[in-house]
Write a protein that holds these residues in place. Sequence first.
Motif, PDB file in Angstrom:
ATOM      1  N   PHE A 130       0.831  -1.203   0.000  1.00 32.26           N
ATOM      2  CA  PHE A 130       0.000   0.000   0.000  1.00 32.26           C
ATOM      3  C   PHE A 130       0.871   1.261   0.000  1.00 32.26           C
ATOM      4  O   PHE A 130       0.697   2.158  -0.831  1.00 32.26           O
ATOM      5  CB  PHE A 130      -0.896  -0.031   1.240  1.00 32.26           C
ATOM      6  CG  PHE A 130      -1.751   1.183   1.433  1.00 32.26           C
ATOM      7  CD1 PHE A 130      -2.859   1.405   0.636  1.00 32.26           C
ATOM      8  CD2 PHE A 130      -1.463   2.098   2.438  1.00 32.26           C
ATOM      9  CE1 PHE A 130      -3.666   2.523   0.828  1.00 32.26           C
ATOM     10  CE2 PHE A 130      -2.254   3.224   2.635  1.00 32.26           C
ATOM     11  CZ  PHE A 130      -3.357   3.435   1.832  1.00 32.26           C
ATOM     12  N   ALA A 138      -1.479   6.269  -6.776  1.00 30.96           N
ATOM     13  CA  ALA A 138      -2.716   7.047  -6.677  1.00 30.96           C
ATOM     14  C   ALA A 138      -2.422   8.539  -6.664  1.00 30.96           C
ATOM     15  O   ALA A 138      -3.127   9.335  -7.284  1.00 30.96           O
ATOM     16  CB  ALA A 138      -3.472   6.647  -5.420  1.00 30.96           C
ATOM     17  N   LEU A 157     -11.851   0.487 -11.977  1.00 29.24           N
ATOM     18  CA  LEU A 157     -10.965  -0.225 -12.896  1.00 29.24           C
ATOM     19  C   LEU A 157     -10.881   0.416 -14.278  1.00 29.24           C
ATOM     20  O   LEU A 157      -9.904   0.214 -15.004  1.00 29.24           O
ATOM     21  CB  LEU A 157     -11.423  -1.682 -13.031  1.00 29.24           C
ATOM     22  CG  LEU A 157     -10.607  -2.735 -12.293  1.00 29.24           C
ATOM     23  CD1 LEU A 157     -10.005  -2.214 -11.026  1.00 29.24           C
ATOM     24  CD2 LEU A 157     -11.438  -3.968 -12.027  1.00 29.24           C
ATOM     25  N   VAL A 172      -6.516   7.973  -2.184  1.00 28.74           N
ATOM     26  CA  VAL A 172      -6.011   6.885  -1.354  1.00 28.74           C
ATOM     27  C   VAL A 172      -7.037   5.754  -1.200  1.00 28.74           C
ATOM     28  O   VAL A 172      -6.693   4.584  -1.403  1.00 28.74           O
ATOM     29  CB  VAL A 172      -5.555   7.413   0.022  1.00 28.74           C
ATOM     30  CG1 VAL A 172      -5.374   6.268   1.011  1.00 28.74           C
ATOM     31  CG2 VAL A 172      -4.264   8.195  -0.128  1.00 28.74           C
ATOM     32  N   ALA A 178      -7.079   3.811  -4.341  1.00 28.90           N
ATOM     33  CA  ALA A 178      -5.863   3.017  -4.507  1.00 28.90           C
ATOM     34  C   ALA A 178      -5.884   1.779  -3.624  1.00 28.90           C
ATOM     35  O   ALA A 178      -5.482   0.689  -4.034  1.00 28.90           O
ATOM     36  CB  ALA A 178      -4.645   3.875  -4.166  1.00 28.90           C
ATOM     37  N   ALA A 179      -6.389   1.951  -2.416  1.00 24.07           N
ATOM     38  CA  ALA A 179      -6.402   0.830  -1.478  1.00 24.07           C
ATOM     39  C   ALA A 179      -7.312  -0.290  -1.965  1.00 24.07           C
ATOM     40  O   ALA A 179      -7.070  -1.467  -1.705  1.00 24.07           O
ATOM     41  CB  ALA A 179      -6.858   1.319  -0.106  1.00 24.07           C
ATOM     42  N   ARG A 231      -8.473  -0.737  -5.349  1.00 18.81           N
ATOM     43  CA  ARG A 231      -8.286  -1.158  -6.738  1.00 18.81           C
ATOM     44  C   ARG A 231      -7.597  -2.512  -6.888  1.00 18.81           C
ATOM     45  O   ARG A 231      -8.042  -3.398  -7.613  1.00 18.81           O
ATOM     46  CB  ARG A 231      -7.514  -0.083  -7.499  1.00 18.81           C
ATOM     47  CG  ARG A 231      -7.393  -0.411  -8.991  1.00 18.81           C
ATOM     48  CD  ARG A 231      -6.652   0.677  -9.739  1.00 18.81           C
ATOM     49  NE  ARG A 231      -7.464   1.869  -9.943  1.00 18.81           N
ATOM     50  CZ  ARG A 231      -7.150   3.069  -9.486  1.00 18.81           C
ATOM     51  NH1 ARG A 231      -6.055   3.246  -8.799  1.00 18.81           N
ATOM     52  NH2 ARG A 231      -7.929   4.095  -9.734  1.00 18.81           N
ATOM     53  N   ARG A 232      -6.524  -2.648  -6.160  1.00 18.27           N
ATOM     54  CA  ARG A 232      -5.736  -3.888  -6.234  1.00 18.27           C
ATOM     55  C   ARG A 232      -6.584  -5.141  -6.051  1.00 18.27           C
ATOM     56  O   ARG A 232      -6.378  -6.162  -6.716  1.00 18.27           O
ATOM     57  CB  ARG A 232      -4.640  -3.821  -5.185  1.00 18.27           C
ATOM     58  CG  ARG A 232      -3.845  -5.079  -4.949  1.00 18.27           C
ATOM     59  CD  ARG A 232      -2.727  -4.801  -3.986  1.00 18.27           C
ATOM     60  NE  ARG A 232      -1.836  -3.765  -4.503  1.00 18.27           N
ATOM     61  CZ  ARG A 232      -0.821  -4.016  -5.327  1.00 18.27           C
ATOM     62  NH1 ARG A 232      -0.583  -5.251  -5.707  1.00 18.27           N
ATOM     63  NH2 ARG A 232      -0.059  -3.048  -5.770  1.00 18.27           N
ATOM     64  N   TYR A 233      -7.533  -5.067  -5.128  1.00 19.04           N
ATOM     65  CA  TYR A 233      -8.368  -6.241  -4.850  1.00 19.04           C
ATOM     66  C   TYR A 233      -9.418  -6.451  -5.940  1.00 19.04           C
ATOM     67  O   TYR A 233      -9.726  -7.584  -6.310  1.00 19.04           O
ATOM     68  CB  TYR A 233      -9.022  -6.100  -3.467  1.00 19.04           C
ATOM     69  CG  TYR A 233      -7.987  -6.060  -2.368  1.00 19.04           C
ATOM     70  CD1 TYR A 233      -7.445  -7.241  -1.871  1.00 19.04           C
ATOM     71  CD2 TYR A 233      -7.504  -4.857  -1.870  1.00 19.04           C
ATOM     72  CE1 TYR A 233      -6.454  -7.219  -0.892  1.00 19.04           C
ATOM     73  CE2 TYR A 233      -6.514  -4.817  -0.893  1.00 19.04           C
ATOM     74  CZ  TYR A 233      -5.997  -6.008  -0.413  1.00 19.04           C
ATOM     75  OH  TYR A 233      -5.014  -5.984   0.538  1.00 19.04           O
TER      76      TYR A 233
END
Lengths: 193, 193
Positions: free
Chosen positions: A153, A161, B102, B158, B161-162, B164-166
Amino acid sequence: MGRKARYDKKQFIRGALKLLAELGPAGVTMNAVAEEIGAPIGSVYHRFVSRDVLLAELWLQVVESFQKNFLKALERSDGLEAALHTPRWVRAHPKEGKVLLLYRRDELSRGEWPDDIKAHAVKLAEELNTGIRSFVTQMFGRMSRRNLNRTVFVLIDVPHAAVRRYLEVGAILPDVVDELIRDTYHAVYKEVV
Amino acid sequence: MGRKARYDKKQFIRGALKLLAELGPAGVTMNAVAEEIGAPIGSVYHRFVSRDVLLAELWLQVVESFQKNFLKALERSDGLEAALHTPRWVRAHPKEGKVLLLYRRDELSRGEWPDDIKAHAVKLAEELNTGIRSFVTQMFGRMSRRNLNRTVFVLIDVPHAAVRRYLEVGAILPDVVDELIRDTYHAVYKEVV
DNA sequence: GACATATTAGAATATATATTCTAGTATATA
DNA sequence: TATATACTAGAATATATATTCTAATATGTC
């Protein structure tokens, strides 16, 4: 043996990179790539089996460029430097920055990749993975999913980000970006640093 | 006047949303949308001038869904709640979450939008803008570019971003996400809160 | 019940691009 | 200097999809 080449892979990839950064994925047609460097389309296909593979190679080149110094910072256990690498790299490589942060890999190249390209991708992914894991071990004393999550992160997601918004509108990255990344870094690592 | 409709806009948009979340933009062909709800393609075009406009409406619907409670939290001057809105909304609306986080708007819908759609987009953008600005004024006592930057970063960038990955790998959002967003929030607002 | 028309139906068309194909060209090697 | 071949050239082809078009169909209104 055979005639000397007038165009090589590098040139086509450079041309595709330019088109991608300026016009987005839809702008990267094979004709446009050829035209960009004044080559006939046949020469593009002489170098790349397909558009998909051309974009795959472009993608990997960009990832490699990004990872290089990022991993070096990690090796020095310099987490803050690694976190700040994103805005710095983007400033130094604006076109590559757009590609890495504005598009997803599967949006650029969707088909099956040839073995050598797949191997290259795996290698890069593994390098990143082990780099981060060994950093986490250094930093926290031990690996855990939680520590890994926090690190990904702070070192990757947040910097990306912070930068993305500016790339989207083609703006120059202001210094606040670095400042915010730094603040976040210290906050999330507060127990450690 | 005229026959009763068997299919309406809502159904087509729902179908497109499902396809988009499952297959990505390339999966949202007009034929696929029609097929998805068992309608003939002519009926899709009876409701939407073009694919571009269908996706534009889908996009705005998703943005509106996201902004609704986000802005409510801001109105209550509850910044932390606003920051945590992203993971909560994504958990409640996984398909919409994928679309918003996405894909970029211009990747989905590239052409010129009809006036009413453009107006809708402007309205949503203005609502977000004034909502954030008045929150900043409340929070910091005065508006400044720096404070605006920090706020956009903490409340929007933030959290996105936190999460999106998942979403990218179709994973369920773990609680760490909320935790990290919270930590970052307090860090960046440390002088204030 | 007849008419006007919003809607369904889906086959036909248009278009944009990736890809293929055939012919010509230049250079290393013998 | 002859020959093989890596490469240039770009026209022709294939394909996927958005879009159009013409013909039915059902329903509210008169």
